[in-house]
Design a protein around this motif. Structure first.
Motif, PDB file in Angstrom:
ATOM      1  N   ALA A   1      41.214  48.746  41.126  1.00 18.10           N
ATOM      2  CA  ALA A   1      39.936  48.703  41.834  1.00 18.10           C
ATOM      3  C   ALA A   1      40.066  48.514  43.340  1.00 18.10           C
ATOM      4  O   ALA A   1      39.067  48.531  44.058  1.00 18.10           O
ATOM      5  CB  ALA A   1      39.062  47.588  41.260  1.00 18.10           C
ATOM      6  N   GLY A   2      41.277  48.323  43.822  1.00 14.78           N
ATOM      7  CA  GLY A   2      41.460  48.115  45.255  1.00 14.78           C
ATOM      8  C   GLY A   2      41.266  46.668  45.682  1.00 14.78           C
ATOM      9  O   GLY A   2      41.492  46.309  46.842  1.00 14.78           O
ATOM     10  N   ARG A   3      40.831  45.813  44.773  1.00 17.60           N
ATOM     11  CA  ARG A   3      40.690  44.384  45.035  1.00 17.60           C
ATOM     12  C   ARG A   3      40.713  43.635  43.707  1.00 17.60           C
ATOM     13  O   ARG A   3      40.582  44.244  42.647  1.00 17.60           O
ATOM     14  CB  ARG A   3      39.398  44.084  45.786  1.00 17.60           C
ATOM     15  CG  ARG A   3      38.117  44.388  45.056  1.00 17.60           C
ATOM     16  CD  ARG A   3      36.905  44.006  45.898  1.00 17.60           C
ATOM     17  NE  ARG A   3      36.900  42.609  46.296  1.00 17.60           N
ATOM     18  CZ  ARG A   3      37.107  42.178  47.551  1.00 17.60           C
ATOM     19  NH1 ARG A   3      37.325  43.052  48.522  1.00 17.60           N
ATOM     20  NH2 ARG A   3      37.092  40.906  47.856  1.00 17.60           N
ATOM     21  N   ARG A   4      40.846  42.333  43.763  1.00 15.78           N
ATOM     22  CA  ARG A   4      40.857  41.508  42.562  1.00 15.78           C
ATOM     23  C   ARG A   4      39.648  40.566  42.558  1.00 15.78           C
ATOM     24  O   ARG A   4      39.104  40.257  43.609  1.00 15.78           O
ATOM     25  CB  ARG A   4      42.143  40.682  42.473  1.00 15.78           C
ATOM     26  CG  ARG A   4      43.392  41.513  42.220  1.00 15.78           C
ATOM     27  CD  ARG A   4      44.606  40.629  42.012  1.00 15.78           C
ATOM     28  NE  ARG A   4      45.803  41.404  41.736  1.00 15.78           N
ATOM     29  CZ  ARG A   4      46.172  41.821  40.532  1.00 15.78           C
ATOM     30  NH1 ARG A   4      45.406  41.529  39.476  1.00 15.78           N
ATOM     31  NH2 ARG A   4      47.280  42.510  40.362  1.00 15.78           N
ATOM     32  N   VAL A   5      39.266  40.144  41.368  1.00 14.30           N
ATOM     33  CA  VAL A   5      38.210  39.147  41.199  1.00 14.30           C
ATOM     34  C   VAL A   5      38.725  38.054  40.279  1.00 14.30           C
ATOM     35  O   VAL A   5      39.284  38.339  39.219  1.00 14.30           O
ATOM     36  CB  VAL A   5      36.925  39.753  40.599  1.00 14.30           C
ATOM     37  CG1 VAL A   5      35.854  38.661  40.442  1.00 14.30           C
ATOM     38  CG2 VAL A   5      36.396  40.888  41.472  1.00 14.30           C
ATOM     39  N   VAL A   6      38.544  36.805  40.702  1.00 14.66           N
ATOM     40  CA  VAL A   6      38.943  35.646  39.903  1.00 14.66           C
ATOM     41  C   VAL A   6      37.695  34.840  39.578  1.00 14.66           C
ATOM     42  O   VAL A   6      36.947  34.450  40.480  1.00 14.66           O
ATOM     43  CB  VAL A   6      39.948  34.756  40.663  1.00 14.66           C
ATOM     44  CG1 VAL A   6      40.246  33.490  39.874  1.00 14.66           C
ATOM     45  CG2 VAL A   6      41.231  35.521  40.954  1.00 14.66           C
ATOM     46  N   LEU A   7      37.443  34.609  38.291  1.00 11.42           N
ATOM     47  CA  LEU A   7      36.342  33.746  37.862  1.00 11.42           C
ATOM     48  C   LEU A   7      36.938  32.471  37.286  1.00 11.42           C
ATOM     49  O   LEU A   7      37.754  32.521  36.354  1.00 11.42           O
ATOM     50  CB  LEU A   7      35.469  34.447  36.832  1.00 11.42           C
ATOM     51  CG  LEU A   7      34.199  33.695  36.407  1.00 11.42           C
ATOM     52  CD1 LEU A   7      33.060  34.675  36.115  1.00 11.42           C
ATOM     53  CD2 LEU A   7      34.427  32.819  35.174  1.00 11.42           C
ATOM     54  N   ILE A   8      36.545  31.321  37.824  1.00 13.42           N
ATOM     55  CA  ILE A   8      37.021  30.017  37.339  1.00 13.42           C
ATOM     56  C   ILE A   8      35.851  29.311  36.674  1.00 13.42           C
ATOM     57  O   ILE A   8      34.919  28.851  37.343  1.00 13.42           O
ATOM     58  CB  ILE A   8      37.593  29.159  38.489  1.00 13.42           C
ATOM     59  CG1 ILE A   8      38.719  29.922  39.199  1.00 13.42           C
ATOM     60  CG2 ILE A   8      38.114  27.828  37.950  1.00 13.42           C
ATOM     61  CD1 ILE A   8      39.331  29.170  40.369  1.00 13.42           C
ATOM     62  N   ASP A   9      35.878  29.261  35.350  1.00 13.98           N
ATOM     63  CA  ASP A   9      34.797  28.633  34.595  1.00 13.98           C
ATOM     64  C   ASP A   9      35.005  27.123  34.537  1.00 13.98           C
ATOM     65  O   ASP A   9      36.142  26.643  34.439  1.00 13.98           O
ATOM     66  CB  ASP A   9      34.755  29.209  33.179  1.00 13.98           C
ATOM     67  CG  ASP A   9      33.483  28.834  32.440  1.00 13.98           C
ATOM     68  OD1 ASP A   9      32.483  28.526  33.120  1.00 13.98           O
ATOM     69  OD2 ASP A   9      33.485  28.868  31.199  1.00 13.98           O
TER      70      ASP A   9
ATOM     71  N   VAL B   1      40.513  39.709  47.549  1.00  9.46           N
ATOM     72  CA  VAL B   1      40.207  38.963  46.339  1.00  9.46           C
ATOM     73  C   VAL B   1      38.900  38.199  46.520  1.00  9.46           C
ATOM     74  O   VAL B   1      38.636  37.657  47.594  1.00  9.46           O
ATOM     75  CB  VAL B   1      41.362  37.991  45.950  1.00  9.46           C
ATOM     76  CG1 VAL B   1      41.664  37.039  47.093  1.00  9.46           C
ATOM     77  CG2 VAL B   1      41.038  37.231  44.674  1.00  9.46           C
ATOM     78  N   THR B   2      38.073  38.195  45.465  1.00 11.43           N
ATOM     79  CA  THR B   2      36.822  37.439  45.452  1.00 11.43           C
ATOM     80  C   THR B   2      36.914  36.357  44.387  1.00 11.43           C
ATOM     81  O   THR B   2      37.304  36.640  43.246  1.00 11.43           O
ATOM     82  CB  THR B   2      35.623  38.351  45.133  1.00 11.43           C
ATOM     83  OG1 THR B   2      35.524  39.378  46.112  1.00 11.43           O
ATOM     84  CG2 THR B   2      34.320  37.547  45.123  1.00 11.43           C
ATOM     85  N   PHE B   3      36.572  35.129  44.765  1.00 16.75           N
ATOM     86  CA  PHE B   3      36.586  34.010  43.829  1.00 16.75           C
ATOM     87  C   PHE B   3      35.151  33.656  43.437  1.00 16.75           C
ATOM     88  O   PHE B   3      34.279  33.510  44.294  1.00 16.75           O
ATOM     89  CB  PHE B   3      37.250  32.785  44.456  1.00 16.75           C
ATOM     90  CG  PHE B   3      38.725  32.943  44.688  1.00 16.75           C
ATOM     91  CD1 PHE B   3      39.630  32.591  43.700  1.00 16.75           C
ATOM     92  CD2 PHE B   3      39.202  33.458  45.887  1.00 16.75           C
ATOM     93  CE1 PHE B   3      40.994  32.752  43.898  1.00 16.75           C
ATOM     94  CE2 PHE B   3      40.557  33.616  46.098  1.00 16.75           C
ATOM     95  CZ  PHE B   3      41.458  33.268  45.107  1.00 16.75           C
ATOM     96  N   ILE B   4      34.925  33.497  42.134  1.00 12.52           N
ATOM     97  CA  ILE B   4      33.621  33.067  41.616  1.00 12.52           C
ATOM     98  C   ILE B   4      33.853  31.779  40.830  1.00 12.52           C
ATOM     99  O   ILE B   4      34.502  31.798  39.778  1.00 12.52           O
ATOM    100  CB  ILE B   4      32.983  34.141  40.715  1.00 12.52           C
ATOM    101  CG1 ILE B   4      32.861  35.466  41.465  1.00 12.52           C
ATOM    102  CG2 ILE B   4      31.612  33.678  40.222  1.00 12.52           C
ATOM    103  CD1 ILE B   4      32.451  36.635  40.572  1.00 12.52           C
ATOM    104  N   LEU B   5      33.356  30.674  41.339  1.00 17.46           N
ATOM    105  CA  LEU B   5      33.512  29.378  40.691  1.00 17.46           C
ATOM    106  C   LEU B   5      32.225  29.026  39.942  1.00 17.46           C
ATOM    107  O   LEU B   5      31.131  29.167  40.492  1.00 17.46           O
ATOM    108  CB  LEU B   5      33.821  28.281  41.710  1.00 17.46           C
ATOM    109  CG  LEU B   5      35.277  28.134  42.190  1.00 17.46           C
ATOM    110  CD1 LEU B   5      35.778  29.411  42.856  1.00 17.46           C
ATOM    111  CD2 LEU B   5      35.412  26.940  43.125  1.00 17.46           C
ATOM    112  N   ILE B   6      32.370  28.578  38.704  1.00 17.85           N
ATOM    113  CA  ILE B   6      31.233  28.178  37.875  1.00 17.85           C
ATOM    114  C   ILE B   6      31.342  26.674  37.634  1.00 17.85           C
ATOM    115  O   ILE B   6      32.400  26.183  37.227  1.00 17.85           O
ATOM    116  CB  ILE B   6      31.232  28.906  36.516  1.00 17.85           C
ATOM    117  CG1 ILE B   6      31.485  30.412  36.692  1.00 17.85           C
ATOM    118  CG2 ILE B   6      29.951  28.621  35.760  1.00 17.85           C
ATOM    119  CD1 ILE B   6      30.399  31.142  37.403  1.00 17.85           C
TER     120      ILE B   6
END
Length: 334
Positions: A112-120, A144-149
């Protein structure tokens, strides 16, 4: 996995803001979604991750290779990190998990040309893990995009919070919950009851439905109604029976008792209040009020919440229940 924005129940303002940021290419490198359990925060994070990796104008499109692999939980540029449990310890994110994630995201994106990290449940990180994540948020490598929950923002390092764009998720209305439960083929009457019991959480409503939540509520109501006539023999029998429940089911029973006690206090303030969790039991609760003064209800609520807190540790359920029931009876005696 459904990765359509319309699969998320409620939260229209949050969806609008995220889609606008995506379309205008202003999405920050780190986001923090906060709110109570079962509101859809994680699903929203996953949909956002799918949209980022999709990259199409109306992302996620659901048709491209990125969307198909993400829906199949096989996208090489998506990384999801969740807490682990070792033995009887609580759920926690340890530094080893953060380091493993850092190793993965340091590599170039595959598709995708970038990464996504989701931290639940990011608020379950221990201190070493949080400090390690902070360094990555300060100096991310590559795209990289970080999504924190998180449920409790205050349990995160202030420095982590300051490096994320915050987005709060409020509780769903009973009407929104009821509509969604009916859409999932639940009978209307059951859906209405669960919508009020779930306190704005779709996850909690589904959990109650699957685990016999309404039956547990009836058991809690019968216990409360019979409590003023309890003998010591009855008390030992109740403690023995409830002590046989698994811990999670016992906690659910106590939560129902907690809500009934709260409703009775609310009825003292306003007998016509529309804010009852158990609105369908209003008449039964009103009939019980003469047996429970305000001060006794407050004392019983305190005891119930303290027991719920103790049950988070590895304690003997029957002994805890015996002590709890004795204290409830003492509260009724004044």
């Amino acid at each position: 996995m459904e990765i359509r924005w319309d699969s998320l129940v409620g939260h229209k303002d949050q969806i609008k803001e995220l889609r606008t940021l995506l379309q205008e290419k202003r999405l920050p490198h780190a986001l923090l979604f906060t709110g109570a359990a079962g509101l859809g925060k994680k699903l929203c994070g996953q949909i956002l991750a799918g949209a980022i990796l999709c990259g199409q104008e109306n992302a996620p499109c659901g048709q491209c290779e990125n969307c198909r692999s993400f829906a199949a939980a096989a996208h090489p540029d998506y990384y999801e990190l969740t807490p682990e449990v070792r033995g009887k310890s609580t759920r926690i994110i340890r530094i080893e998990a953060i380091r493993e994630m850092q190793t993965v995201v340091s590599r170039s994106a595959v598709r995708a040309g970038r990464r996504v990290v989701l931290i639940d449940d990011a608020d379950t990180m221990n201190e070493p893990a949080a400090n390690s994540l902070l360094k990555t948020l300060e100096e991310p490598e590559g795209q990289v995009t970080f999504i924190l929950i998180a449920q409790d923002r205050s349990r995160l390092l202030p420095t982590i919070v300051s490096r994320c764009m915050p987005l709060s998720f409020g509780r769903l209305s009973p009407e929104e919950l009821q509509e969604e439960l009916v859409r999932r083929q639940m009978p209307a009457l059951e859906a209405e009851k669960l919508a009020y019991l779930a306190d704005g959480s779709l996850g909690q409503a589904l959990k109650l439905s699957q685990h016999g939540g309404l039956e547990l509520r009836e058991e809690a109501m019968e216990f409360l109604a019979g409590l003023p006539q309890f003998t010591m023999n009855k008390l030992w029998g109740e403690a023995a029976a409830k002590g046989e429940l698994d811990r999670e089911r016992l906690i659910e029973w106590l939560m129902h008792l907690n809500m009934l006690l709260r409703d009775m206090l609310l009825l003292y303030a306003d007998g016509a209040s529309p804010l009852l969790y158990n609105g369908d039991l209003r008449e039964k609760l009103v009939e019980l009020l003469p047996k429970f003064s305000r001060s006794r209800l407050f004392a019983m609520l305190t005891e119930t919440r303290e027991l719920l807190h103790r049950l988070q540790a590895n304690v003997n359920l029957r002994l805890q229940l015996e002590g709890y029931f004795i204290r409830l009876m003492d509260s009724l005696k004044g």
